[in-house]
Design a protein around this motif. Structure first.
Motif, PDB file in Angstrom:
ATOM      1  N   GLU A 152      44.606  42.420  37.641  1.00 26.19           N
ATOM      2  CA  GLU A 152      45.528  41.465  37.037  1.00 26.19           C
ATOM      3  C   GLU A 152      46.955  41.984  37.013  1.00 26.19           C
ATOM      4  O   GLU A 152      47.859  41.286  36.592  1.00 26.19           O
ATOM      5  N   GLY A 153      47.141  43.233  37.402  1.00 28.32           N
ATOM      6  CA  GLY A 153      48.464  43.849  37.343  1.00 28.32           C
ATOM      7  C   GLY A 153      48.682  44.631  36.058  1.00 28.32           C
ATOM      8  O   GLY A 153      49.800  45.010  35.747  1.00 28.32           O
ATOM      9  N   PHE A 192      35.581  36.008  35.674  1.00 26.75           N
ATOM     10  CA  PHE A 192      34.751  37.126  35.216  1.00 26.75           C
ATOM     11  C   PHE A 192      33.825  36.646  34.111  1.00 26.75           C
ATOM     12  O   PHE A 192      34.238  35.969  33.182  1.00 26.75           O
ATOM     13  N   GLU A 193      32.567  36.988  34.220  1.00 22.98           N
ATOM     14  CA  GLU A 193      31.543  36.593  33.254  1.00 22.98           C
ATOM     15  C   GLU A 193      31.323  37.659  32.189  1.00 22.98           C
ATOM     16  O   GLU A 193      30.769  37.372  31.130  1.00 22.98           O
ATOM     17  N   LEU A 194      31.725  38.895  32.462  1.00 22.01           N
ATOM     18  CA  LEU A 194      31.522  40.016  31.540  1.00 22.01           C
ATOM     19  C   LEU A 194      32.847  40.734  31.328  1.00 22.01           C
ATOM     20  O   LEU A 194      33.747  40.658  32.174  1.00 22.01           O
ATOM     21  N   ASP A 195      32.966  41.460  30.218  1.00 21.51           N
ATOM     22  CA  ASP A 195      34.116  42.337  30.009  1.00 21.51           C
ATOM     23  C   ASP A 195      33.968  43.540  30.942  1.00 21.51           C
ATOM     24  O   ASP A 195      32.879  44.107  31.068  1.00 21.51           O
ATOM     25  N   VAL A 196      35.057  43.911  31.606  1.00 20.01           N
ATOM     26  CA  VAL A 196      35.020  45.035  32.538  1.00 20.01           C
ATOM     27  C   VAL A 196      36.106  46.021  32.136  1.00 20.01           C
ATOM     28  O   VAL A 196      37.289  45.725  32.249  1.00 20.01           O
ATOM     29  N   PRO A 197      35.721  47.195  31.656  1.00 20.32           N
ATOM     30  CA  PRO A 197      36.717  48.179  31.221  1.00 20.32           C
ATOM     31  C   PRO A 197      37.440  48.827  32.406  1.00 20.32           C
ATOM     32  O   PRO A 197      36.831  49.123  33.432  1.00 20.32           O
ATOM     33  N   GLY A 198      38.743  48.980  32.246  1.00 22.20           N
ATOM     34  CA  GLY A 198      39.544  49.717  33.218  1.00 22.20           C
ATOM     35  C   GLY A 198      39.835  49.016  34.525  1.00 22.20           C
ATOM     36  O   GLY A 198      40.404  49.611  35.432  1.00 22.20           O
ATOM     37  N   LEU A 199      39.478  47.753  34.673  1.00 19.54           N
ATOM     38  CA  LEU A 199      39.699  47.049  35.941  1.00 19.54           C
ATOM     39  C   LEU A 199      40.892  46.085  35.859  1.00 19.54           C
ATOM     40  O   LEU A 199      41.083  45.244  36.702  1.00 19.54           O
ATOM     41  N   ASN A 235      41.587  46.350  30.195  1.00 16.39           N
ATOM     42  CA  ASN A 235      40.265  45.799  30.454  1.00 16.39           C
ATOM     43  C   ASN A 235      40.402  44.353  30.908  1.00 16.39           C
ATOM     44  O   ASN A 235      41.366  43.677  30.559  1.00 16.39           O
ATOM     45  N   ILE A 236      39.416  43.892  31.647  1.00 18.97           N
ATOM     46  CA  ILE A 236      39.345  42.472  31.990  1.00 18.97           C
ATOM     47  C   ILE A 236      38.334  41.861  31.042  1.00 18.97           C
ATOM     48  O   ILE A 236      37.222  42.356  30.901  1.00 18.97           O
TER      49      ILE A 236
END
Length: 168
Positions: free
Chosen positions: A31-32, A20-27, A37-38
Motif C-alpha cells: 500500500e506504500g 485482503f480477507e485476513l490481517d497481514v502483518p508487515g505487508l 500491517n494490511i
C-alpha cells in the motif's frame, strides 16, 4: 506459451483489484506504508501473477488471503459497450494485451457471459481487421481510429494478414 514470452510477462503484470480477507502483518509496503500491517477488507490493485498466488489458498481448501475481482478492462460498463458494438471500443486503452488478459481471467473466474461477449467481440473485430488488411487505403481514412485501438493479439493478426496478402 514460453517462459520468455514477453506478451505473457506483460499480461501477468496487469493490475487486478484484490481484497485482503485476513490481517497481514508487515505487508503494508504493498500500500506504500512500509512496516505497516494490511487489515482485512483492504482493497489493493496487485499484478495478476501476485493476486493469483495470494488467492490460491481457496483452491487448496484453506482460507484465502485475498479475493480477486474483475479488472476494470472487463467491467460491466466495458462488457455493455462490447455487446452494443465491439468495433467502437478502444481495447488498447483498456489493456494493451486485452485478449490475453481476458484469457487469464477466464482461467480464474467462471463467467459464461464473459466468454460469449469476448468470443463475439473477437469475431466481429476480426472481420474488420481482415477488411483493413486487404484494403490498406481504408486504414488511412476513417479506419485509423479503429486500428489505433487494436490490442496486441489483433495487431499481430493484422500484420500476419498484410504479409499474406503481400505475398499472394
Amino acid at each position: 506459451m514460453s517462459y520468455y514470452d514477453i506478451d505473457a510477462i506483460l499480461t501477468d503484470s496487469q493490475k487486478l483489484p484484490c481484497t485482503f480477507e485476513l490481517d497481514v502483518p508487515g505487508l503494508g509496503i504493498l500500500e506504500g506504508n512500509a512496516g505497516e500491517n494490511i487489515k482485512a477488507g483492504t482493497r489493493i490493485d496487485l499484478p495478476l501473477w501476485l493476486g493469483e498466488m495470494l488467492s490460491i489458498g481457496a483452491r487448496l481448501g484453506t482460507s484465502r488471503l485475498v479475493t480477486l475481482d474483475l479488472p476494470s478492462a472487463l467491467s460491466e460498463r466495458v462488457m455493455n459497450a462490447l455487446k452494443a458494438d465491439p468495433r467502437t471500443v478502444d481495447l488498447r486503452s483498456l489493456a494493451p494485451h486485452f485478449y490475453s488478459l481476458s484469457e487469464r481471467i477466464l482461467e480464474l473466474f467462471e463467467e459464461e457471459e464473459l466468454v460469449e461477449v469476448l468470443s463475439n467481440t473477437f469475431k466481429k473485430r476480426s472481420a474488420v481487421i481482415a477488411d483493413h488488411a486487404h484494403n490498406p487505403q481504408g486504414a488511412l481514412g476513417q479506419g485509423a481510429d479503429f486500428l489505433r485501438g487494436l490490442d496486441e493479439t489483433e495487431r499481430q493478426r493484422m500484420f500476419h494478414r498484410c504479409v499474406c496478402v503481400a505475398n499472394y
